[in-house]
Design a protein around this motif. Structure first.
Motif, PDB file in Angstrom:
ATOM      1  N   ILE A 181       0.832  -1.193   0.000  1.00  0.00           N
ATOM      2  CA  ILE A 181       0.000   0.000   0.000  1.00  0.00           C
ATOM      3  C   ILE A 181       0.876   1.255   0.000  1.00  0.00           C
ATOM      4  CG2 ILE A 181      -1.827   1.250   1.211  1.00  0.00           C
ATOM      5  CD1 ILE A 181      -2.602  -1.496   0.009  1.00  0.00           C
ATOM      6  N   GLU A 192       0.104   7.247   3.185  1.00  0.00           N
ATOM      7  CA  GLU A 192      -0.560   5.945   3.184  1.00  0.00           C
ATOM      8  C   GLU A 192      -1.933   6.006   3.843  1.00  0.00           C
ATOM      9  OE1 GLU A 192       0.264   1.409   4.833  1.00  0.00           O
ATOM     10  OE2 GLU A 192       1.943   2.824   4.607  1.00  0.00           O
ATOM     11  N   ARG A 196      -5.507   5.224   1.960  1.00  0.00           N
ATOM     12  CA  ARG A 196      -6.462   4.211   2.390  1.00  0.00           C
ATOM     13  C   ARG A 196      -7.859   4.803   2.549  1.00  0.00           C
ATOM     14  NH1 ARG A 196      -4.170  -0.528   4.540  1.00  0.00           N
ATOM     15  NH2 ARG A 196      -1.908  -0.441   4.864  1.00  0.00           N
ATOM     16  N   LYS A 200     -11.055   3.804   0.064  1.00  0.00           N
ATOM     17  CA  LYS A 200     -12.264   3.147   0.569  1.00  0.00           C
ATOM     18  C   LYS A 200     -13.500   4.001   0.321  1.00  0.00           C
ATOM     19  CE  LYS A 200     -14.085   0.479   4.396  1.00  0.00           C
ATOM     20  NZ  LYS A 200     -13.801  -0.145   5.713  1.00  0.00           N
ATOM     21  N   SER A 206     -11.372  -1.554   1.070  1.00  0.00           N
ATOM     22  CA  SER A 206      -9.974  -1.178   1.298  1.00  0.00           C
ATOM     23  C   SER A 206      -9.123  -1.536   0.093  1.00  0.00           C
ATOM     24  CB  SER A 206      -9.433  -1.903   2.538  1.00  0.00           C
ATOM     25  OG  SER A 206      -9.300  -3.290   2.266  1.00  0.00           O
TER      26      SER A 206
END
Length: 279
Positions: A181, A192, A196, A200, A206
């Motif tokens: 990721i 990061e 995320r 989402k 995710s």
């Protein structure tokens, strides 16, 4: 239901046969919330040229009219009630996959879709077997038109555009063993945690679940081919551990790879037998 599920399912659908193209001139009233289909045995595309009908499922309700066609997958259950009588066009077809949700669409002009339906209808009436390839071509074109509309339902925002580098990379390299990721976030020029969060928000899952969904869809194709074993399939889609692959596979499909293969064999027998009967 998210747009991703609809697009992923119909973009990869493999149609094996078209059973019928039916034109119902005046769909009559149906008792409200009466189950008319408990786990459909075929797929169906429903197009209204006039009037409207309401479909009700445990997850929601959908009203279809001339601007709102709907696809009823094999395996789906629903009740139906006629709101306003009018002509209804129905294409019944068979595909290996099944879903328990309905796929509604919105179109501003259904004339092209109706034209494709009429071509399929005419061929099935006069020469049902001779023009099978043309009928499949026209049905795929119909689905492409619907998906094109579906993709335009959501105008790309600044945040979704920001994700494009990572999404494009995933599409080309989702079987990569060490797809971190952190690496995807760096491609987008963001942290990061933020990556995320907006991933989402945009995709409804995710980044890890998104990548695993791609892996499992590819794994299903490999398993259907019967050319590779379960452990080889796990390796091909980027899982070092076949046991972990089985856990992820079951999480996404509700069955183990072994159970999937058994179910697949039963479906192929059913489709083979069904092809000898009129739906």
């Amino acid at each position: 239901m998210t747009t991703d599920i609809k697009n992923d399912t119909l973009s990869d659908i493999k149609i094996s046969d078209i059973y019928s193209a039916i034109r119902i001139s005046g769909e009559g009233p149906v008792t409200k919330n009466r189950p008319v289909n408990d786990s459909r045995r075929t797929w169906a595309l429903i197009i209204k040229t006039e009037g409207s009908t309401k479909y009700v499922t445990p997850s929601g309700s959908y009203t279809i009219d001339k601007n709102h066609p709907i696809i009823l997958p094999r395996g789906s259950s629903y009740s139906r009630s006629c709101i306003e009588q009018g002509e209804c066009l129905i294409i019944e077809f068979q595909a290996l996959s099944e879903h328990d949700i309905l796929f509604p669409f919105e179109v501003s002009d259904n004339s092209k879709i109706i034209s494709l339906f009429s071509k399929i209808e005419k061929r099935l009436i006069h020469k049902p077997h001779l023009y099978q390839i043309k009928n499949l071509r026209d049905l795929y074109e119909t689905l492409t038109l619907l998906l094109g509309v579906s993709e335009r339902e959501y105008v790309p925002s600044r945040k979704s555009n920001m994700l494009n580098p990572a999404v494009l990379y995933i599409q080309e390299n989702y079987c990569e063993r060490d797809l971190k990721i952190e690496k995807l976030a760096a491609m987008c020029g963001i942290g990061e945690a933020y990556f995320r969060a907006i991933f989402k928000q945009h995709f409804g899952k995710s980044p890890v679940d998104y990548v695993n969904t791609k892996k499992i869809e590819r794994a299903k194709e490999l398993l259907r081919s019967e050319l590779v074993s379960i452990s080889q399939t796990a390796n091909e889609v980027g899982f070092c551990n076949p046991y972990y692959f089985s856990r992820v596979f079951k999480k996404h499909t509700g069955m183990s790879p072994t159970e999937f293969l058994k179910k697949q064999n039963k479906e192929e027998v059913f489709i083979s037998e069904s092809s000898n009967h009129t739906t």
